[in-house]
Design an enzyme around this catalytic site. Structure first.
Site, mmCIF file in Angstrom:
data_model
loop_
_atom_site.group_PDB
_atom_site.id
_atom_site.type_symbol
_atom_site.label_atom_id
_atom_site.label_comp_id
_atom_site.label_asym_id
_atom_site.label_seq_id
_atom_site.Cartn_x
_atom_site.Cartn_y
_atom_site.Cartn_z
ATOM 1 N N ARG A 113 0.849 -1.203 0.000
ATOM 2 C CA ARG A 113 0.000 0.000 0.000
ATOM 3 C C ARG A 113 0.877 1.244 0.000
ATOM 4 N NH1 ARG A 113 -4.091 -2.998 1.735
ATOM 5 N NH2 ARG A 113 -3.610 -4.432 3.412
ATOM 6 N N GLU A 150 -18.346 12.126 -6.438
ATOM 7 C CA GLU A 150 -17.435 13.215 -6.808
ATOM 8 C C GLU A 150 -16.072 12.678 -7.233
ATOM 9 O OE1 GLU A 150 -16.637 16.324 -8.055
ATOM 10 O OE2 GLU A 150 -18.003 17.109 -6.533
ATOM 11 N N LYS A 160 -15.842 9.032 -17.938
ATOM 12 C CA LYS A 160 -16.020 10.278 -17.187
ATOM 13 C C LYS A 160 -16.941 11.248 -17.933
ATOM 14 C CE LYS A 160 -11.444 9.620 -15.223
ATOM 15 N NZ LYS A 160 -10.010 9.829 -15.507
ATOM 16 N N GLY A 179 -10.654 13.501 -9.971
ATOM 17 C CA GLY A 179 -10.549 13.443 -8.503
ATOM 18 C C GLY A 179 -10.407 14.754 -7.762
#
Lengths: 443, 443
Positions: free
Chosen positions: B51, B129, B205, B134
Site C-alpha cells: 500500500r 465526486e 467520465k 478526482g
C-alpha cells in the site's frame, strides 16, 4: 411540486440579471430541484431606473421592508449593494427567520461577523456565493469540496478591472492611465476607480475567502493592501523578459510552523495580503486575461487546483445567486436551515501575521549611475540583510550615464527587505526611487 | 458531538489515501462539520498487500460483506474498483439503506442507471465526486453551482496519462511510443495502457458529466471515441505552427435548435464524444500540462468557466472521497438522504446525436505529389461537399517530389467531411493516407 417564493431587493445590474436568468431557466431549475422557485417580488429604488434587462412593473415595489415582511416571501436576496441600508435589509430578513442570499462583498467585509452571528441566532442561513468571483463556485468548492483539506495557499485574481488593465498594459505596451480611461469607456471601470485599482475590492473578497478557509474571522484592517496604480510599463516588460507576468493577487498563505504540534500550540498563522506580484508566465494563472477571475487553491491533500470564470457582471453573478437560492430552497424544503452554516469559527486561535513577517521573493528595479562598484554596494547591503540575490540584469543599450539594474532575490521576510531597500535608496548613485514588486513562484 | 462510522472497501491506492488523509485532517473536518467521522474498518483483499500508505492491521478485514452489514457502519465507501464485485458491494450497501461513496467511474459508466435507481428505491444516496477528475469538485460545481444554467459546452481534459503523453510529445518532440514507455516507467501509465490511450477512461467520465448536465442517461455506446494512439509528431508540430495545441478532449456540445420552442418540441440533442482536437494555444485549456486535468464549462448564464486540478492519484481522489463522506455525514445527521439525488432525469426526451451530425472545424494533412493542380483537385472535392477552406499551408523546403499539404476548414458536419476525405484519399496523387484531426475553437 413544492414551491418557495423569492423576494429580491435591488433591480439594477445584478437584480435584473437574476430576473432574466430565472425567466430563462426557472423551469429547468425546477425540474432539477424537484421544487419550484417563484420570483414573487422585486424591491427597487424607483420604478423608472434604467436596467440592463427590463422587469415587468407588476413585479416591482419600492418598499423593501414590506416585501421582506410579506408572510408568503420565503427567501430574500439582497442585491442592493452598499453597507448601511443593506445591513438593515439582511438583519431584518434574518430576524424574521428568512434565509438571505447576498452578492454584497463590501457588506460582508464590513459586517460579516455580525451578520453570520445573526444568522446563527435566527436559525436562518446566509448564503454568499455571489459575493466572491461571481461565475466561479469558489465558496462551495472551499467549504464543501475541500472540507477534508487544510488550505495552505490561495492566490486569487479576483478583480476583473485590474486584470483587464494589466492584460492590456502587457499586450499593448500601453500606460496605466490610458488603459484605465479605455476601461472606463468600455464599462469595465467605475468613474471613481479607486475601489478596484487600489485593491480594496480584492481585499473584501480575499478576507471572506481567508475567513472561510482558515476558520477565524479575518478583519480587513489586518490585511496588507497595495493596488496597481503607478505600476510602470518598464516593470511589465522587464518581468516579461525574465519569464514573469504581473498580476494583482489576493494572497493567503499558511505561515504556521510545520506539523500539527506547532499549529496546536500557537494556532494557525496566515499571511493575508493584496498586492501586484510577478508570477511565472508558464503558470496557468498567468494565462488568465482581461476581466476574467481565477483562484488558485493548494490543499494539503488535493494539491494544486484552479477555478476560472467571470468574476462580475449581471449574468455571472446571477448564476451564483440562483445557485444559492437553490440551496436555500432545498434547506427550506427539508427543514435544515443550518446544514452548512455560513461560517464555522473552527480555529479561534488563528491570526494574520503582519506583512513585515510575510515571506516572498522580490523583484527590484534600481535606476542608478553607470559607474563601477554600484552593484557591489547594493549586493553588500542585501547581504548584510541576509537576502540572497538569485539573478541580476543590467540591460545593454541604455544611453547616457544612468542605467536600470534589475535584481531578483531568493525568499526573505518583508522586514529585512524593506530595511535594505531603505538603505539602498539612500545611496548617492540612485537617480530614481527603487521599485520593489514581490514574486510568487508557487513552489 | 454526533459521530458517524465509515467503512471503506479497498485498501489500495485510493483506500489507503483516504485513510492517510483522514488521519491527517479528520479532526479539522470534525471542527468544520460539527460532527465526527470515525473510520471504523477497511475491507481489503489481503492483509499483506503493498500500500502507498500503511494501515494498522487492527482496522483491516478481508470480509467486505460482514463489514457492510455491521449495524454500526453508517457510510460505505466503495474504493475497490472493477465492475462486477464492486456492483454487488454498492447494491448490498444501498439495499441496507446505507449511503455509498464511490470513486469508480467504470462502474458508473457500466451500471450507473441501475445503481442510481437502487439508491432512489432504498432512499440511501450514492455520491461519486471522486469518479470524475478526482481533485476537481466538478460534480458539485455542475449539479449545484450551475443549477441555474443550461450547459451548452463542456470540454474536458479528463485523462492524466494522455495529457502527460501529449505534453511531453509537444515539449520534447518525442514519439508516442517512447513517451508512453517513459510514462509507464514513472507510474503514469498502466502495463496495458489501452483504457487510457484509446479514450475509454475519458468516455466513462464524460458520459457521467453529460448525463448529469443534460438530465438523461447517456449510454456509453452512443459516445464516439477516438484515442491518441498513432498521433504523429508531424501533426503536433504543424498544429503548433498554426497556433494550436493538440489535447485529448471529452466533448459535450448542445446541438439543439435554438430557442425554447425547438428544445421543447424535440428534446435536447447533444454531441458527446472523446477525440484528440486542435485547440488554440492561447486558450487557458492549452496550458494544462502533464498529468493535470481541466474541465471547461460554458453555461448559458454564467459564460465560460474552467476547473483545474489533479485528476487521479491517491491524494487528489482522497480529497473528493472525504468531501462526499462529509456530505453523506450531514445528510445522515439531518435525516435528508435524498437532498441532492445522485441523478435527476429531467430531460427524458434528450438524445445523443451520431458523430456524423456533429459539427466542428477540421485540420487535414495530406501527403501528395508535388505537381500542379493538386490543390485545385482537393479544393474542388471539398467545395462540392460544401466545406470551406479557412487556410492552406504547403511548407517550403521539403526534399523530393512529395510534399505535405495542410488545410484548415471552417465548420461542417462530420458526414460530408468524411465523404470528401474518402474521395480525396482515392486521388492518385496521395503518397500516404490523409490525416484528419478536429479543431475546437471555443467560439
Amino acid at each position: 411540486m413544492k414551491q418557495v417564493n423569492l423576494g429580491i431587493i435591488g433591480g439594477g445590474t445584478v437584480g435584473s440579471g437574476v430576473y432574466h436568468a430565472w425567466r430563462q431557466n426557472g423551469a429547468l431549475m425546477a425540474s432539477r430541484l424537484g421544487m419550484r422557485v417563484h420570483l414573487a417580488q422585486i424591491a427597487v429604488k424607483a420604478f423608472d431606473e434604467p436596467r440592463p434587462y427590463p422587469i415587468p412593473e407588476s413585479l416591482l415595489t419600492t418598499d423593501w421592508r414590506s416585501m421582506v415582511r410579506r408572510p408568503d416571501i420565503d427567501i430574500v436576496a439582497e442585491l442592493a449593494g452598499g453597507t448601511t441600508v443593506a445591513r438593515d435589509m439582511v438583519l431584518e430578513a434574518l430576524r424574521l427567520g428568512k434565509p438571505v442570499v447576498t452578492a454584497n462583498k463590501a457588506l460582508l467585509s464590513a459586517h460579516g461577523e455580525e451578520l453570520f452571528e445573526a444568522a446563527g441566532q435566527s436559525r436562518a442561513n446566509l448564503y454568499y456565493e455571489a459575493s466572491v468571483a461571481g461565475g466561479i463556485p469558489i465558496i462551495k468548492a472551499i467549504r464543501e469540496g475541500f472540507v477534508g483539506n487544510r488550505i495552505t495557499h490561495l492566490f486569487g485574481i479576483v478583480n476583473g478591472t485590474c486584470n483587464y488593465i494589466l492584460t492590456r498594459m502587457k499586450q499593448e505596451r500601453a500606460g496605466f492611465e490610458a488603459v484605465l480611461a479605455e476601461a472606463h469607456r468600455l464599462g469595465y471601470a467605475e468613474a471613481d476607480p479607486s475601489l478596484d485599482v487600489d485593491g480594496h475590492d480584492s481585499l473584501h473578497k480575499i478576507g471572506i475567502l481567508a475567513s472561510l478557509a482558515h476558520g477565524f474571522w479575518v478583519r480587513p484592517e489586518t490585511v496588507h493592501v497595495e493596488g496597481i496604480r503607478g505600476l510602470s510599463q518598464a516593470d511589465i516588460q522587464f518581468a516579461e523578459r525574465l519569464g514573469y507576468t504581473i498580476k494583482l493577487l489576493g494572497i493567503i498563505k499558511a505561515a504556521s510552523p510545520a506539523g500539527r504540534a506547532g499549529r496546536a500550540a500557537r494556532g494557525s498563522r496566515i499571511q493575508v495580503s493584496v498586492y501586484p506580484a510577478l508570477i511565472p508566465s508558464s503558470h496557468v494563472l498567468a494565462s488568465v486575461h482581461h476581466v476574467f477571475n481565477a483562484i488558485f487553491v493548494r490543499g494539503d491533500i488535493v494539491g494544486d487546483t484552479l477555478f476560472y470564470g467571470r468574476g462580475a457582471g449581471k449574468d455571472a453573478t446571477a448564476s451564483a445567486v440562483l445557485s444559492d437560492v437553490a440551496d436555500a430552497a432545498l434547506d427550506l424544503k427539508f427543514g435544515t436551515p443550518c446544514r452548512v452554516p455560513p461560517f464555522v469559527p473552527h480555529e479561534r486561535a488563528g491570526a494574520v501575521i503582519p506583512i513585515a513577517q510575510a515571506v516572498s521573493r522580490y523583484y527590484l528595479r534600481l535606476t542608478v549611475l553607470d559607474q563601477p562598484g554600484v552593484l557591489a554596494q547594493i549586493a553588500a547591503i542585501l547581504g548584510r540583510a541576509r537576502i540572497s540575490i538569485a539573478s541580476v540584469i543590467q540591460p545593454e543599450g541604455h544611453a547616457g550615464d544612468v542605467v536600470p539594474l534589475i535584481l531578483m532575490t531568493h525568499e526573505a521576510p518583508n522586514a529585512p527587505l524593506a530595511h535594505a531597500l531603505d538603505r539602498i535608496q539612500r545611496l548617492a548613485v540612485n537617480r530614481a526611487p527603487p521599485v520593489m514588486i514581490r514574486v510568487e513562484s508557487f513552489d
